[in-house]
Every structure is written in C-alpha cells, then in structure tokens.
Design a protein around this motif. Structure first.
Motif, PDB file in Angstrom:
ATOM      1  N   LYS A  98       0.863  -1.184   0.000  1.00  0.00           N
ATOM      2  CA  LYS A  98       0.000   0.000   0.000  1.00  0.00           C
ATOM      3  C   LYS A  98       0.900   1.234   0.000  1.00  0.00           C
ATOM      4  N   LEU A  99       0.302   2.377  -0.280  1.00  0.00           N
ATOM      5  CA  LEU A  99       1.075   3.614  -0.448  1.00  0.00           C
ATOM      6  C   LEU A  99       1.870   3.995   0.795  1.00  0.00           C
ATOM      7  N   TRP A 100       1.414   3.601   1.991  1.00  0.00           N
ATOM      8  CA  TRP A 100       2.133   3.974   3.214  1.00  0.00           C
ATOM      9  C   TRP A 100       3.547   3.406   3.256  1.00  0.00           C
ATOM     10  N   LYS A 101       3.850   2.415   2.420  1.00  0.00           N
ATOM     11  CA  LYS A 101       5.220   1.889   2.361  1.00  0.00           C
ATOM     12  C   LYS A 101       6.185   2.934   1.782  1.00  0.00           C
ATOM     13  N   PHE A 102       5.647   3.854   0.994  1.00  0.00           N
ATOM     14  CA  PHE A 102       6.488   4.807   0.274  1.00  0.00           C
ATOM     15  C   PHE A 102       6.287   6.263   0.702  1.00  0.00           C
ATOM     16  N   ALA A 103       5.237   6.534   1.446  1.00  0.00           N
ATOM     17  CA  ALA A 103       4.930   7.920   1.806  1.00  0.00           C
ATOM     18  C   ALA A 103       4.356   7.981   3.212  1.00  0.00           C
ATOM     19  N   LYS A 104       4.448   9.167   3.792  1.00  0.00           N
ATOM     20  CA  LYS A 104       3.915   9.443   5.117  1.00  0.00           C
ATOM     21  C   LYS A 104       3.020  10.668   5.008  1.00  0.00           C
ATOM     22  N   ILE A 105       1.979  10.698   5.816  1.00  0.00           N
ATOM     23  CA  ILE A 105       1.087  11.862   5.820  1.00  0.00           C
ATOM     24  C   ILE A 105       0.820  12.282   7.258  1.00  0.00           C
ATOM     25  N   GLU A 106       0.752  13.570   7.459  1.00  0.00           N
ATOM     26  CA  GLU A 106       0.328  14.172   8.731  1.00  0.00           C
ATOM     27  C   GLU A 106      -0.645  15.278   8.389  1.00  0.00           C
ATOM     28  N   ALA A 107      -1.614  15.479   9.233  1.00  0.00           N
ATOM     29  CA  ALA A 107      -2.572  16.565   9.018  1.00  0.00           C
ATOM     30  C   ALA A 107      -2.449  17.583  10.139  1.00  0.00           C
ATOM     31  N   ARG A 108      -2.287  18.827   9.761  1.00  0.00           N
ATOM     32  CA  ARG A 108      -2.306  19.943  10.711  1.00  0.00           C
ATOM     33  C   ARG A 108      -3.695  20.560  10.604  1.00  0.00           C
ATOM     34  N   ILE A 109      -4.418  20.604  11.715  1.00  0.00           N
ATOM     35  CA  ILE A 109      -5.788  21.090  11.707  1.00  0.00           C
ATOM     36  C   ILE A 109      -5.853  22.413  12.459  1.00  0.00           C
ATOM     37  N   GLY A 110      -6.450  23.393  11.818  1.00  0.00           N
ATOM     38  CA  GLY A 110      -6.606  24.692  12.442  1.00  0.00           C
ATOM     39  C   GLY A 110      -7.847  25.395  11.918  1.00  0.00           C
ATOM     40  N   ARG A 111      -7.719  26.655  11.723  1.00  0.00           N
ATOM     41  CA  ARG A 111      -8.806  27.470  11.194  1.00  0.00           C
ATOM     42  C   ARG A 111      -8.209  28.475  10.233  1.00  0.00           C
ATOM     43  N   ALA A 112      -9.051  29.018   9.399  1.00  0.00           N
ATOM     44  CA  ALA A 112      -8.590  30.057   8.492  1.00  0.00           C
ATOM     45  C   ALA A 112      -8.161  31.262   9.314  1.00  0.00           C
ATOM     46  N   LEU A 113      -7.075  31.880   8.922  1.00  0.00           N
ATOM     47  CA  LEU A 113      -6.579  33.068   9.613  1.00  0.00           C
ATOM     48  C   LEU A 113      -7.340  34.276   9.078  1.00  0.00           C
ATOM     49  N   THR A 114      -8.273  34.759   9.877  1.00  0.00           N
ATOM     50  CA  THR A 114      -9.091  35.892   9.469  1.00  0.00           C
ATOM     51  C   THR A 114      -9.125  36.917  10.594  1.00  0.00           C
ATOM     52  N   PRO A 115      -9.246  38.181  10.254  1.00  0.00           N
ATOM     53  CA  PRO A 115      -9.372  39.192  11.300  1.00  0.00           C
ATOM     54  C   PRO A 115     -10.642  38.951  12.103  1.00  0.00           C
ATOM     55  N   ARG A 116     -10.569  39.208  13.361  1.00  0.00           N
ATOM     56  CA  ARG A 116     -11.730  39.041  14.229  1.00  0.00           C
ATOM     57  C   ARG A 116     -12.168  40.403  14.744  1.00  0.00           C
ATOM     58  N   GLU A 117     -13.444  40.483  15.004  1.00  0.00           N
ATOM     59  CA  GLU A 117     -13.975  41.714  15.585  1.00  0.00           C
ATOM     60  C   GLU A 117     -14.067  41.533  17.088  1.00  0.00           C
ATOM     61  N   TYR A 118     -13.642  42.529  17.805  1.00  0.00           N
ATOM     62  CA  TYR A 118     -13.691  42.496  19.258  1.00  0.00           C
ATOM     63  C   TYR A 118     -14.554  43.656  19.740  1.00  0.00           C
ATOM     64  N   GLU A 119     -15.315  43.372  20.774  1.00  0.00           N
ATOM     65  CA  GLU A 119     -16.095  44.444  21.376  1.00  0.00           C
ATOM     66  C   GLU A 119     -15.177  45.281  22.243  1.00  0.00           C
ATOM     67  N   LYS A 120     -15.359  46.580  22.182  1.00  0.00           N
ATOM     68  CA  LYS A 120     -14.582  47.457  23.059  1.00  0.00           C
ATOM     69  C   LYS A 120     -15.173  47.365  24.449  1.00  0.00           C
ATOM     70  N   LYS A 121     -14.322  47.179  25.409  1.00  0.00           N
ATOM     71  CA  LYS A 121     -14.751  47.130  26.800  1.00  0.00           C
ATOM     72  C   LYS A 121     -14.693  48.534  27.383  1.00  0.00           C
ATOM     73  N   ASP A 122     -15.615  48.785  28.296  1.00  0.00           N
ATOM     74  CA  ASP A 122     -15.556  50.083  28.981  1.00  0.00           C
ATOM     75  C   ASP A 122     -14.251  50.164  29.747  1.00  0.00           C
ATOM     76  N   ALA A 123     -13.664  51.302  29.733  1.00  0.00           N
ATOM     77  CA  ALA A 123     -12.407  51.488  30.468  1.00  0.00           C
ATOM     78  C   ALA A 123     -12.635  51.279  31.950  1.00  0.00           C
ATOM     79  N   VAL A 124     -11.700  50.596  32.558  1.00  0.00           N
ATOM     80  CA  VAL A 124     -11.774  50.371  34.012  1.00  0.00           C
ATOM     81  C   VAL A 124     -11.434  51.677  34.697  1.00  0.00           C
TER      82      VAL A 124
END
Length: 128
Positions: A101-127
């Motif tokens: 089978k193909l695993w005799k000749f190759a190796k696979i790993e999966a890196r799982i994450g999320r798309a890198l996108t800007p996020r919106e944050y709510e401004k907190k009232d100043a302490v």
C-alpha cells in the motif's frame, strides 16, 4: 449558525523505500500513480473543499520524514473524521500490482486549524 470548516494542511513526505525502487516489481511510476490516486481521493471525499497544493521536489531532494515535507495539500474539511479518512487512504491505496500500500512509500500528517481571518472584538468600557 453553521460550524466553520476546519482548515487542514496535509503534509506528505516520501520515504527511503521510494528511493530504493525498483523492487518487487514496483517502479517509481507505480508509486506516482498511487500518489495521484491519493490526491484525487482526498479531493473527492465528501466534506473536503480543495484549496491548493505545493510540491517542493525540486528544492528538497531525498526522503522527508518531517518538516520540511515533500508536498502539501490545503483543504477546508467539514470534520475531524473526514481528516482521519483522508489520512487513512495511504493504508488502502495499492501500489501497482504489488501487495504493498502507499504507506510503504509515503507518510502523511494533518495539521488542523482554522482560516486566519481578522476578528472583531467588542470594546470594553475602560476600568476606572
């Protein structure tokens, strides 16, 4: 609200067995055919949205058992189970007419994450 897909980087390395070919009636072309089957198989899985790939066999010569990998596939995937199924294809794809089978000749790993996108944050009232 729907769950965002997993951003998955499939990292694939070619191992020494490939560089020892021909052996047991298997030629490098048989491995390449099986490898194309792997890529097509991943892309065809339900829940996989193929984004792109990169192959670095021109600048990285010889086996790769880790970073830097020989090639990468970037996909959005619906669930971890689908990622597992994609990686499992190496266990099922035959190489030529050999029992290997193909695993005799190759190796696979999966890196799982999320798309890198800007996020919106709510401004907190100043302490005060």
């Amino acid at each position: 609200m729907s769950t965002p897909p997993l951003r998955v980087l499939f990292c694939i390395g070619i191992n020494q067995n490939f560089f020892d070919l021909p052996e047991g009636g298997v030629e490098p072309g048989d491995v390449w055919t099986a490898f194309v089957g792997l890529m097509d198989g991943i892309k065809a899985l339900p829940g996989v949205d193929f984004i792109g790939d990169i192959d670095d066999d021109s600048h990285m010569v010889g086996p790769s058992d880790g970073w830097p990998w020989t090639c990468y596939l970037l996909c959005d995937v619906d669930a971890q189970e689908t990622v597992k199924e994609a990686c499992g294809l190496l266990r099922t794809i035959a190489v030529g007419s050999s029992p290997w089978k193909l695993w005799k000749f190759a190796k696979i790993e999966a890196r799982i994450g999320r798309a890198l996108t800007p996020r919106e944050y709510e401004k907190k009232d100043a302490v005060r």
